[in-house]
Write an enzyme that holds these catalytic residues in place. Structure first.
Site, PDB file in Angstrom:
ATOM      1  CB  ALA A  40      87.690 -10.072  -7.739  1.00 10.26           C
ATOM      2  CG  ASP A  41      93.555  -6.661  -6.618  1.00 11.64           C
ATOM      3  OD1 ASP A  41      94.062  -7.697  -6.150  1.00 11.64           O
ATOM      4  OD2 ASP A  41      94.107  -5.550  -6.536  1.00 11.64           O
ATOM      5  CB  THR A  42      89.731  -8.330  -2.157  1.00 11.27           C
ATOM      6  OG1 THR A  42      88.662  -8.727  -3.019  1.00 11.27           O
ATOM      7  CG2 THR A  42      89.154  -7.908  -0.814  1.00 11.27           C
ATOM      8  N   GLY A  50      87.962  -4.412  -6.423  1.00  9.37           N
ATOM      9  CA  GLY A  50      87.770  -4.079  -7.826  1.00  9.37           C
ATOM     10  C   GLY A  50      87.310  -5.340  -8.531  1.00  9.37           C
ATOM     11  CD  GLU A 104      97.546  -7.496  -7.318  1.00  9.46           C
ATOM     12  OE1 GLU A 104      97.816  -6.971  -6.223  1.00  9.46           O
ATOM     13  OE2 GLU A 104      96.670  -8.357  -7.471  1.00  9.46           O
TER      14      GLU A 104
END
Length: 197
Positions: free
Chosen positions: A69-71, A106, A34
């Site tokens: 998922a990305d939180t 996301g 990321e």
């Protein structure tokens, strides 16, 4: 039954997906790194990260559904990810103490058979109670905040820091199950069908 691949090394996401569909899925952690993208909003960034994680894992499979998922915690326009050090955790908790903020995720599902790509955003509002310096230090000493977005775990000891939430509780944990189920329906998977649990 279709092959489902969870593109995440998170034990919490694995547990939550098991809750939804049983243990009939593969876990394949993404190697996507990321990086910040100054031109994107926080919401767009999380969607992009989830999509790129899913795409990175999808390269290793010919068929099935890849879920990623990305939180993160969004407070005053700033994304608060995982603190990675006790000092950073204390700093984050001081910021969030007594405040209202959003946990945003996301979420991406890639259907490798049809080529369909679905990415959506889930948002949950969280109210954190006012914390003393002693409470913050004691919580950080438990070690729980160090690998959690925003330096707290609503499903762990951090539950006592949260006065209330508005929205999907599971999103506050890091995996919006309600939205995920709606996406799975769209790609033809029912969480209630035989063979999924």
């Amino acid at each position: 039954m279709r092959q489902i691949i969870l593109a995440s090394a998170s034990p919490r996401r694995k547990e939550l997906l098991e809750q939804l569909i049983g243990d009939n899925f593969l876990v394949y952690a993404s190697s996507y790194g990321e990086a910040p993208h100054p031109g994107l909003s926080p919401e767009e960034l999380l969607i992009m990260h989830s999509f790129e994680k899913a795409r990175d894992v999808a390269k290793h499979f010919d068929s099935g559904l890849v879920i990623s998922a990305d939180t993160s915690v969004l407070f005053n326009g700033e994304l608060l990810g995982k603190p990675h050090s006790p000092e950073k955790a204390e700093e984050m908790l001081k910021k969030l103490s007594g405040q209202r903020f959003r946990v945003i995720t996301g979420l991406t599902v890639l259907d490798l058979d049809s080529g369909e790509e679905i990415s959506e955003l889930e948002s949950t509002i969280v109210w954190m109670t006012e914390l003393s310096k002693e409470q913050i230090s004691a919580y950080v000493r438990t070690g729980e905040p160090l690998d959690k977005a925003g330096a707290f775990a609503v499903q762990g000891k951090g539950a006592v820091l949260v006065e209330r939430i508005e929205g999907d509780f599971f999103n506050a944990v890091g995996f919006p199950l309600f939205r995920l189920e709606k996406i799975l329906q769209r790609v033809g998977v029912s969480v209630f069908e035989e063979g999924l649990s």
